[in-house]
Design an enzyme around this catalytic site. Structure first.
Site, PDB file in Angstrom:
ATOM      1  N   LYS A   1       0.855  -1.209   0.000  1.00  0.00           N
ATOM      2  CA  LYS A   1       0.000   0.000   0.000  1.00  0.00           C
ATOM      3  C   LYS A   1       0.884   1.251   0.000  1.00  0.00           C
ATOM      4  O   LYS A   1       0.656   2.178  -0.760  1.00  0.00           O
ATOM      5  CB  LYS A   1      -0.876   0.019   1.244  1.00  0.00           C
ATOM      6  CG  LYS A   1      -1.522   1.373   1.542  1.00  0.00           C
ATOM      7  CD  LYS A   1      -2.375   1.378   2.789  1.00  0.00           C
ATOM      8  CE  LYS A   1      -1.613   1.635   4.037  1.00  0.00           C
ATOM      9  NZ  LYS A   1      -1.295   3.058   4.302  1.00  0.00           N
ATOM     10  N   ASN A   2       1.916   1.249   0.842  1.00  0.00           N
ATOM     11  CA  ASN A   2       2.723   2.464   1.007  1.00  0.00           C
ATOM     12  C   ASN A   2       3.698   2.702  -0.127  1.00  0.00           C
ATOM     13  O   ASN A   2       4.434   3.691  -0.110  1.00  0.00           O
ATOM     14  CB  ASN A   2       3.439   2.440   2.366  1.00  0.00           C
ATOM     15  CG  ASN A   2       2.438   2.550   3.498  1.00  0.00           C
ATOM     16  OD1 ASN A   2       1.274   2.893   3.279  1.00  0.00           O
ATOM     17  ND2 ASN A   2       2.858   2.227   4.699  1.00  0.00           N
TER      18      ASN A   2
ATOM     19  N   CYS B   1      -4.983  12.096  11.978  1.00  0.00           N
ATOM     20  CA  CYS B   1      -5.636  10.811  11.709  1.00  0.00           C
ATOM     21  C   CYS B   1      -5.685  10.068  13.045  1.00  0.00           C
ATOM     22  O   CYS B   1      -5.331  10.608  14.090  1.00  0.00           O
ATOM     23  CB  CYS B   1      -4.856  10.034  10.664  1.00  0.00           C
ATOM     24  SG  CYS B   1      -3.394   9.240  11.336  1.00  0.00           S
TER      25      CYS B   1
ATOM     26  N   ARG C   1      -0.786  14.619  12.160  1.00  0.00           N
ATOM     27  CA  ARG C   1       0.101  14.201  11.072  1.00  0.00           C
ATOM     28  C   ARG C   1       0.604  15.466  10.369  1.00  0.00           C
ATOM     29  O   ARG C   1       0.091  15.871   9.358  1.00  0.00           O
ATOM     30  CB  ARG C   1      -0.628  13.263  10.105  1.00  0.00           C
ATOM     31  CG  ARG C   1      -1.171  11.996  10.740  1.00  0.00           C
ATOM     32  CD  ARG C   1      -0.101  11.024  11.192  1.00  0.00           C
ATOM     33  NE  ARG C   1       0.624  10.414  10.107  1.00  0.00           N
ATOM     34  CZ  ARG C   1       0.230   9.308   9.474  1.00  0.00           C
ATOM     35  NH1 ARG C   1      -0.925   8.764   9.791  1.00  0.00           N
ATOM     36  NH2 ARG C   1       0.929   8.782   8.497  1.00  0.00           N
TER      37      ARG C   1
ATOM     38  N   ILE D   1       2.628  18.337   8.297  1.00  0.00           N
ATOM     39  CA  ILE D   1       3.239  18.312   6.957  1.00  0.00           C
ATOM     40  C   ILE D   1       4.253  19.444   6.812  1.00  0.00           C
ATOM     41  O   ILE D   1       4.602  19.840   5.703  1.00  0.00           O
ATOM     42  CB  ILE D   1       2.157  18.423   5.857  1.00  0.00           C
ATOM     43  CG1 ILE D   1       1.302  19.685   6.041  1.00  0.00           C
ATOM     44  CG2 ILE D   1       1.285  17.178   5.806  1.00  0.00           C
ATOM     45  CD1 ILE D   1       0.374  19.971   4.873  1.00  0.00           C
TER      46      ILE D   1
ATOM     47  N   ASP E   1       4.512   0.314  11.987  1.00  0.00           N
ATOM     48  CA  ASP E   1       3.263  -0.310  11.540  1.00  0.00           C
ATOM     49  C   ASP E   1       3.181  -1.791  11.915  1.00  0.00           C
ATOM     50  O   ASP E   1       2.088  -2.365  11.941  1.00  0.00           O
ATOM     51  CB  ASP E   1       3.123  -0.186  10.019  1.00  0.00           C
ATOM     52  CG  ASP E   1       3.101   1.256   9.581  1.00  0.00           C
ATOM     53  OD1 ASP E   1       3.472   1.532   8.423  1.00  0.00           O
ATOM     54  OD2 ASP E   1       2.741   2.113  10.404  1.00  0.00           O
TER      55      ASP E   1
ATOM     56  N   ARG F   1      -8.479  -0.473   4.521  1.00  0.00           N
ATOM     57  CA  ARG F   1      -7.598   0.531   3.916  1.00  0.00           C
ATOM     58  C   ARG F   1      -6.266  -0.092   3.534  1.00  0.00           C
ATOM     59  O   ARG F   1      -5.612   0.348   2.587  1.00  0.00           O
ATOM     60  CB  ARG F   1      -7.325   1.681   4.909  1.00  0.00           C
ATOM     61  CG  ARG F   1      -8.449   2.653   5.128  1.00  0.00           C
ATOM     62  CD  ARG F   1      -7.950   3.824   5.975  1.00  0.00           C
ATOM     63  NE  ARG F   1      -6.659   4.265   5.494  1.00  0.00           N
ATOM     64  CZ  ARG F   1      -5.617   4.542   6.309  1.00  0.00           C
ATOM     65  NH1 ARG F   1      -5.748   4.406   7.614  1.00  0.00           N
ATOM     66  NH2 ARG F   1      -4.460   4.930   5.811  1.00  0.00           N
TER      67      ARG F   1
HETATM   68  C1  EPZ Z   1       4.391   6.747   6.071  1.00  0.00           C
HETATM   69  O1  EPZ Z   1       3.625   7.759   6.681  1.00  0.00           O
HETATM   70  C2  EPZ Z   1       3.453   5.551   5.982  1.00  0.00           C
HETATM   71  N1  EPZ Z   1       2.290   5.888   5.174  1.00  0.00           N
HETATM   72  C3  EPZ Z   1       3.005   5.134   7.376  1.00  0.00           C
HETATM   73  O2  EPZ Z   1       2.197   3.968   7.249  1.00  0.00           O
HETATM   74  C4  EPZ Z   1       4.245   4.778   8.198  1.00  0.00           C
HETATM   75  O3  EPZ Z   1       3.866   4.444   9.508  1.00  0.00           O
HETATM   76  C5  EPZ Z   1       5.189   5.999   8.229  1.00  0.00           C
HETATM   77  O4  EPZ Z   1       5.529   6.388   6.880  1.00  0.00           O
HETATM   78  C6  EPZ Z   1       6.471   5.699   8.978  1.00  0.00           C
HETATM   79  O5  EPZ Z   1       7.136   4.646   8.356  1.00  0.00           O
HETATM   80  C7  EPZ Z   1       2.409   5.893   3.832  1.00  0.00           C
HETATM   81  O6  EPZ Z   1       3.463   5.661   3.283  1.00  0.00           O
HETATM   82  C8  EPZ Z   1       1.172   6.210   3.051  1.00  0.00           C
HETATM   83  P1  EPZ Z   1       6.483  10.112   8.155  1.00  0.00           P
HETATM   84  P2  EPZ Z   1       4.194   9.291   6.703  1.00  0.00           P
HETATM   85  O7  EPZ Z   1       6.336  11.365   7.377  1.00  0.00           O
HETATM   86  O8  EPZ Z   1       4.881   9.581   5.435  1.00  0.00           O
HETATM   87  C9  EPZ Z   1       6.490  13.320  11.634  1.00  0.00           C
HETATM   88  C10 EPZ Z   1       0.310   2.626   7.598  1.00  0.00           C
HETATM   89  O9  EPZ Z   1      -0.228   2.123   8.605  1.00  0.00           O
HETATM   90  N2  EPZ Z   1       6.367  14.324  10.562  1.00  0.00           N
HETATM   91  O10 EPZ Z   1       7.713   9.306   8.001  1.00  0.00           O
HETATM   92  O11 EPZ Z   1       3.096  10.182   7.133  1.00  0.00           O
HETATM   93  C11 EPZ Z   1       5.197  12.553  11.828  1.00  0.00           C
HETATM   94  O12 EPZ Z   1       4.331  13.233  12.696  1.00  0.00           O
HETATM   95  C12 EPZ Z   1       0.828   4.046   7.648  1.00  0.00           C
HETATM   96  O13 EPZ Z   1       0.475   2.031   6.506  1.00  0.00           O
HETATM   97  C13 EPZ Z   1       6.499  15.663  10.900  1.00  0.00           C
HETATM   98  O14 EPZ Z   1       6.692  16.021  12.059  1.00  0.00           O
HETATM   99  O15 EPZ Z   1       5.238   9.158   7.872  1.00  0.00           O
HETATM  100  C14 EPZ Z   1       5.662  11.247  12.412  1.00  0.00           C
HETATM  101  O16 EPZ Z   1       5.830  11.407  13.812  1.00  0.00           O
HETATM  102  C15 EPZ Z   1       0.645   4.683   9.011  1.00  0.00           C
HETATM  103  N3  EPZ Z   1       6.382  16.594   9.910  1.00  0.00           N
HETATM  104  C16 EPZ Z   1       7.029  11.028  11.775  1.00  0.00           C
HETATM  105  O17 EPZ Z   1       7.430  12.319  11.241  1.00  0.00           O
HETATM  106  C17 EPZ Z   1       6.171  16.232   8.590  1.00  0.00           C
HETATM  107  O18 EPZ Z   1       6.100  17.135   7.723  1.00  0.00           O
HETATM  108  C18 EPZ Z   1       7.038   9.998  10.670  1.00  0.00           C
HETATM  109  O19 EPZ Z   1       6.213  10.472   9.677  1.00  0.00           O
HETATM  110  C19 EPZ Z   1       6.034  14.868   8.293  1.00  0.00           C
HETATM  111  C20 EPZ Z   1       6.144  13.918   9.280  1.00  0.00           C
END
Ligand code: EPZ
Length: 418
Positions: free
Chosen positions: A22-23, A116, A121, A123, A306, A398
């Site tokens: 999915k990811n 979520c 979450r 950005i 995850d 999902r």
């Molecule tokens: C991806 O989410 C995955 N989703 C998540 O899988 C996965 O848990 C995560 O990476 C970590 O491996 C998809 O790929 C669609 P991050 P993402 O940006 O990109 C913080 C599942 O169950 N952060 O690496 O959102 C954030 O709050 C899902 O399949 C900021 O602070 O993860 C988190 O604490 C859940 N500012 C950490 O970084 C930002 O601008 C990791 O987030 C972005 C992120």
């Protein structure tokens, strides 16, 4: 409301095939916007998050067609640059479309994805990186109004944390941006490598994917290509955990063993026997696994956040006390109150969860709180004595394609009630 009904306490045996990740398929679908023509993606899982991504692409003017696990996206007719708020809210990872849209259209309008089930979450890393590349972003009342003055330009971007989504967004914006873009402290997840491999097939110039420093030299035009999505390492971890919690013996097929090393180490520590083959792995679990001393969730190649909930489900019936430390998401333990309804003994203090193994769980009615927590509840139901009903299974749909069919194939007694 649809739910899954499980008659538990059955040992799983047999073989199960893991679907595409999915990811990985989500950013790959975003990448098709950049290739002016028909791209073909194989091994795409049938998931609600993928359906939402296809709706986003169609809203931009792409023509999408799904035939089984193959999706064709014709992006030659892209005419819009907006993602409706309803779709953004249904899938917060839609933010990964931003880089591709502005790279193709030079403008974009979408709502901030909001939080979520796993907590806020943010950005900020996505937006600050894209601003460094020349994107003007106005954030008013939850709407992101973005436009590029002339063309996105290269930048030397240092991520304060190796965000998967931010790394993907920067790559998607940089492949057509003028000059050399460098991402430092980049995410190393296999899904990043898969995205880079797809884009390189389309003519992009990318090096270092899978390491902490990724370099992208912008090219003027990408051509469509054909690509097969990598296997879902989290789904693999989930089915392996299903064997661990039921004392089962299963062969998990269509896996990349390189991607699940941290999960395999954990399962071996718990007393499971693991045999790894070219693209499959066999797990033979003891009747009762040992406790897992400590699981620290980390960015790749550490133990993935995850995979924490499914592994924690297995730990609830382990011999001894296990400890989990969640370092990525604030609300990762949202499902714990639900799994405790089955008799699990778990104490949560901030990012730490201490799981005292019990002899057996007892079936109950529970509600999924999020995707991976929902999967953990299903696994607990597989082991529990009696019947477990899991509600809110839209969370699970999902990220897992027909989870009940896959588990039935392993001897579980589970059915979907609509
Ligand atoms: C991806 O989410 C995955 N989703 C998540 O899988 C996965 O848990 C995560 O990476 C970590 O491996 C998809 O790929 C669609 P991050 P993402 O940006 O990109 C913080 C599942 O169950 N952060 O690496 O959102 C954030 O709050 C899902 O399949 C900021 O602070 O993860 C988190 O604490 C859940 N500012 C950490 O970084 C930002 O601008 C990791 O987030 C972005 C992120």
């Amino acid at each position: 409301m649809p739910s899954l009904v499980i008659n538990g306490n059955k040992r799983l045996t047999g073989k199960v095939e893991v679907d595409g990740a999915k990811n990985s398929v989500l950013p790959l679908l975003a990448a098709t916007i950049l290739c002016n023509g028909k791209s073909v993606l194989h091994n795409c899982p049938i998931l609600s998050d993928v359906d939402i991504s296809l709706k986003i692409l169609e809203g931009l003017g792409c023509v999408c067609k799904r035939e089984g696990h193959t999706i064709t996206v014709d992006s030659s007719g892209v005419f819009d640059c907006c993602i409706p708020e309803t779709l953004m809210r249904q899938m917060r990872s839609s933010i990964v479309f931003l880089g591709a849209i502005v790279s193709r259209c030079s403008i974009a309008k979408l709502s901030t994805p909001g939080g979520c089930e796993l907590g806020p979450r943010p950005i900020d890393l996505h937006l600050s990186a894209l601003r460094q590349m020349g994107l003007e972003i106005k954030e008013d009342f939850g709407i992101l109004d973005c436009k590029v003055k002339d063309r996105l330009h290269s930048a030397d971007i240092n991520l304060s944390m190796p965000s998967v989504g931010a790394t993907e967004n920067i790559i998607l914006a940089a492949v057509n941006a003028e000059g050399l873009t460098v991402i430092r402290n980049a995410a190393r997840e296999p899904e990043i490598v898969d995205l880079a491999n797809f884009l390189k097939k389309c003519g992009a110039k990318i090096s270092g994917a899978g390491t902490g420093v990724i370099e992208i030299t912008g090219v003027s035009q990408l051509k469509p290509c054909e690509h097969s999505v990598i296997p879902d390492r989290i789904a693999a971890a989930t089915y392996l955990s299903a064997a661990a919690i039921t004392g089962g013996d299963i062969l998990v097929e269509n896996v990349d063993n390189e991607h699940i090393i941290s999960i395999i180490n954990c399962l071996e520590q718990s007393g499971c026997r693991i045999n790894q083959y070219n693209n499959s792995v066999r797990i033979t679990a003891p009747e009762r696994i040992y406790r897992i001393e400590k699981i620290n969730t980390l960015v790749y190649p550490g133990f993935p956040t995850d995979a924490g909930p499914p592994m924690m489900a297995a730990a609830t019936v382990a011999d001894g006390t296990s400890m989990f430390i969640e370092n990525i998401f604030d609300n990762r333990y949202k499902f714990v109150d639900e799994i405790k309804r089955l008799g699990a003994k778990i104490k949560v203090a901030g990012r730490v969860a201490v799981v005292e193994g019990v002899k057996y769980l007892t079936g109950a009615a529970v509600e999924a709180t999020d995707l991976r927590g929902g999967a953990a509840l299903v696994l607990a139901g597989l082991a529990a004595h009696g019947t477990t009903t899991v509600g809110n299974i839209w969370h699970i749909d999902r990220g897992y394609e027909c989870i009940e069919n896959k588990l039935c194939g392993l001897g579980a007694e589970i059915s979907r009630i609509v």
